[in-house]
Design a protein around this motif. Structure first.
Motif, short mmCIF file in Angstrom:
data_model
loop_
_atom_site.label_atom_id
_atom_site.label_comp_id
_atom_site.label_asym_id
_atom_site.label_seq_id
_atom_site.Cartn_x
_atom_site.Cartn_y
_atom_site.Cartn_z
N UNK A 174 -3.82 -11.23 -0.17
CA UNK A 174 -3.75 -12.43 0.67
C UNK A 174 -2.41 -13.16 0.58
N UNK A 175 -1.80 -13.16 -0.62
CA UNK A 175 -0.53 -13.88 -0.78
C UNK A 175 0.57 -13.27 0.07
N UNK A 176 0.78 -11.96 -0.10
CA UNK A 176 1.84 -11.28 0.65
C UNK A 176 1.51 -11.21 2.13
N UNK A 177 0.24 -10.94 2.44
CA UNK A 177 -0.16 -10.85 3.84
C UNK A 177 0.05 -12.16 4.58
N UNK A 178 -0.36 -13.26 3.94
CA UNK A 178 -0.19 -14.56 4.57
C UNK A 178 1.26 -14.93 4.76
N UNK A 179 2.09 -14.69 3.73
CA UNK A 179 3.50 -15.04 3.83
C UNK A 179 4.21 -14.21 4.90
N UNK A 180 3.99 -12.90 4.91
CA UNK A 180 4.65 -12.03 5.90
C UNK A 180 4.22 -12.39 7.32
N UNK A 181 2.94 -12.72 7.48
CA UNK A 181 2.45 -13.07 8.82
C UNK A 181 3.11 -14.33 9.33
N UNK A 182 3.20 -15.35 8.48
CA UNK A 182 3.80 -16.62 8.91
C UNK A 182 5.32 -16.51 9.05
N UNK A 183 5.96 -15.75 8.16
CA UNK A 183 7.42 -15.67 8.17
C UNK A 183 7.94 -14.70 9.22
N UNK A 184 7.23 -13.60 9.44
CA UNK A 184 7.72 -12.57 10.37
C UNK A 184 6.65 -12.23 11.41
N UNK A 185 5.78 -11.31 11.06
CA UNK A 185 4.73 -10.88 11.98
C UNK A 185 3.66 -10.16 11.19
N UNK A 186 2.43 -10.16 11.72
CA UNK A 186 1.35 -9.45 11.02
C UNK A 186 1.66 -7.96 10.89
N UNK A 187 2.49 -7.40 11.76
CA UNK A 187 2.79 -5.97 11.72
C UNK A 187 3.53 -5.58 10.43
N UNK A 188 4.21 -6.55 9.81
CA UNK A 188 4.96 -6.25 8.60
C UNK A 188 4.05 -6.03 7.40
N UNK A 189 2.80 -6.51 7.46
CA UNK A 189 1.93 -6.36 6.29
C UNK A 189 1.62 -4.89 6.02
#
Length: 521
Positions: free
Chosen positions: A156-171
């Motif tokens: 959840x930590x990495x997924x949430x940060x990547x989604x807000x900072x870049x895009x959900x595709x980066x997760x």
């Protein structure tokens, strides 16, 4: 036996074990990495809420089917081939998920990602217990615990940060670098073995079919039941029937087969059977709590994905530290003592959240997460060591598959049960609070009058007064605010109930810990 334990462990063995731990971490994190990002994924792909839920369901269904079959696949194709194929497929379909143009391709890719990744968790457990000497099993289980427990917080930590900072595709790209490292580690450290393809003709196909039908129907029922109002839906009823007959058929076939693909009779071994039951309840509570906490922050306090992820970081850090401290603690005491202490501390961590109020945010939830993290680390390390003591080496494949399967099945049930506890208890508490809040109650009338006065003083249009339509509008607003308070309090009480039940389940496991046999401690 003493000489065997004294032999130094080769570099290749350590690379194989550490590589498998990386694979376990990848698979474990991938279960939770989409949790905070599902709204963004649904919006981007134009999917409904029900369609979006299958992003998680498809992965879990495929994974839960593959886990028990893994040991059988290794006996035919070899550890090296199964690990390399699983890792390569996992990386490939992680990339496919990130590139998915629509919800149908996303669900298809997630299912195959789960199928290939499903081999990584049980094979990590199997490599630890089969390649490391008994004296190093506690250290191996510490590594296994880090992979499993830290993954729950990191997802959840990495997924949430990547989604807000870049895009959900980066997760999904998170899986690519460790996947390539794992492929290199496997290729160098695990020697090739010839395949035994004639075992395919002797395969326990009916056992695998009934298991696949039963477990997949159970997983779908648990994932979709709440959204379909459970047994008022013919779809859920059919899933329940399929799960019941499939799993009963699976047990019957495996119990009577000459060469079962997974040895259910291991559950009759005293310590392994009790440890597996404890593992089931542990999986239910851990998965359920990991599900509850982000939802609590989002529903009650309106936290976004990044904020929720940050709240989970201390949970991951304490588990990382405690996982490596646990083997030393076990040497000072015993595996059984560590198990009892672990379940007791985890239960106490759950009970820290049974009196939630509007001010209970990170100041209450994070300390309880840290306490639970201490207990969970003790349980994962010590319970794994205790479960496999005394098992023959040729049974370790079945044992690892069974032990991982009961944890995941427990987790699936735990998520469904915790979700329903919150939903049903919220309705019950709202009804009970509402019974005492009526227009004829003096305290309610006083509260409504106070709110109307506040609304009047803050209103921007003086023409609207406490008479006529204006009075009605303000009274409706005041009653609406009271209803919001009722719903909020009911929600807080329902989450408190869920944590209370989780704590009781952990205390039941404390009692079970006392009947484990101490042999080999």
């Amino acid at each position: 036996m003493t000489n065997q334990h004294a032999e130094p462990i080769s570099l290749r063995t350590w690379v194989a074990v550490l590589g498998s731990v990386v694979g376990c971490f990848m698979a474990g994190m991938n279960v939770h990495v989409t949790n905070a990002s599902l709204p963004d994924v649904r919006g981007s792909l134009g999917a409904t809420f029900e369609e979006g839920s299958w992003i998680t369901t498809a992965y879990l269904v495929a994974e839960i089917i593959i886990i028990p079959i893994t040991g059988w696949l290794v006996s035919i194709f070899s550890m090296r081939r199964v690990l390399m194929t699983g890792t390569a497929g996992f990386v490939l379909f992680s990339i496919a998920c990130s590139l998915a143009p629509n919800i149908q391709m996303m669900i298809f890719s997630r299912a195959l990602q789960g199928a290939f990744g499903g081999v990584l968790i049980p094979l990590s457990f199997q490599l630890i217990v089969s390649e490391l000497p008994a004296k190093k099993h506690a250290l191996g289980m510490a590594l296994f615990a880090v992979a499993n427990n830290v993954a729950q917080a990191a997802g959840p930590s990495l997924g949430g940060w990547l989604t807000d900072a870049y895009s959900w595709r980066w997760i999904f790209y998170l899986q690519v670098p460790p996947g390539l490292v794992l492929l290199a580690a496997i290729g160098w450290s695990i020697k090739p073995q010839p395949a035994v393809l004639n075992k395919l003709r002797e395969g326990d196909w009916w056992g695998m079919i009934t298991m696949a039908v039963g477990l997949s129907a159970l997983q779908i029922m648990l994932e979709e039941g709440g959204r379909n109002d459970w047994f008022s839906s013919s779809f859920i009823i059919n899933c329940a029937l399929l799960a019941t007959f499939g799993l009963l058929g699976f047990v019957w076939v495996e119990w009577h087969a000459k060469s079962p693909f997974i040895n259910l009779r291991l559950l009759t071994r005293y310590n392994f059977g009790i440890a597996s039951l404890m593992q089931f309840f542990f999986g239910a509570v851990v998965f359920g709590v990991v599900f509850l906490v982000p939802n609590y922050f989002a529903e009650v306090h309106g936290y976004n994905a990044t904020q929720i992820g940050l709240m989970m970081i201390p949970y991951g850090i304490i588990q990382f530290i405690m996982s490596f401290a646990t083997p030393r603690l076990m040497r000072w005491t015993s595996a059984r003592t560590a198990i009892i202490a672990g379940f007791l501390i985890t239960g106490l961590g759950c009970l820290m959240n049974i009196h939630l109020n509007p001010n209970a945010a990170y100041n209450v939830i994070v300390p309880s997460l840290v306490v639970r993290g201490v207990g969970q680390s003790l349980v994962v390390v010590a319970l794994g060591v205790m479960a496999i003591q005394g098992l023959e080496k040729d049974q370790l494949g079945s044992a690892s598959g069974l032990f991982s399967m009961v944890r995941n099945v427990g987790g699936a049930i735990g998520i469904a049960v915790s979700s329903q506890i919150v939903v049903q208890r919220e309705k019950l508490h709202a009804m009970r609070i509402g019974e005492s809040v009526t227009p004829f109650d003096a305290q309610t009338q006083q509260r409504v009058g106070s709110l109307i006065n506040k609304l009047t003083h803050h209103h921007q249009h003086p023409a609207i007064t406490l008479y006529g339509a204006g009075s009605t509008d303000l009274r409706t607003q005041a009653l609406g605010l009271i209803n919001q308070v009722i719903q909020r309090d009911a929600l807080l009480m329902s989450y408190s109930d869920a944590f209370y039940i989780a704590g009781l389940a952990m205390f039941a496991c404390v009692a079970a810990g006392f009947i484990l046999r101490r042999s080999g401690d």
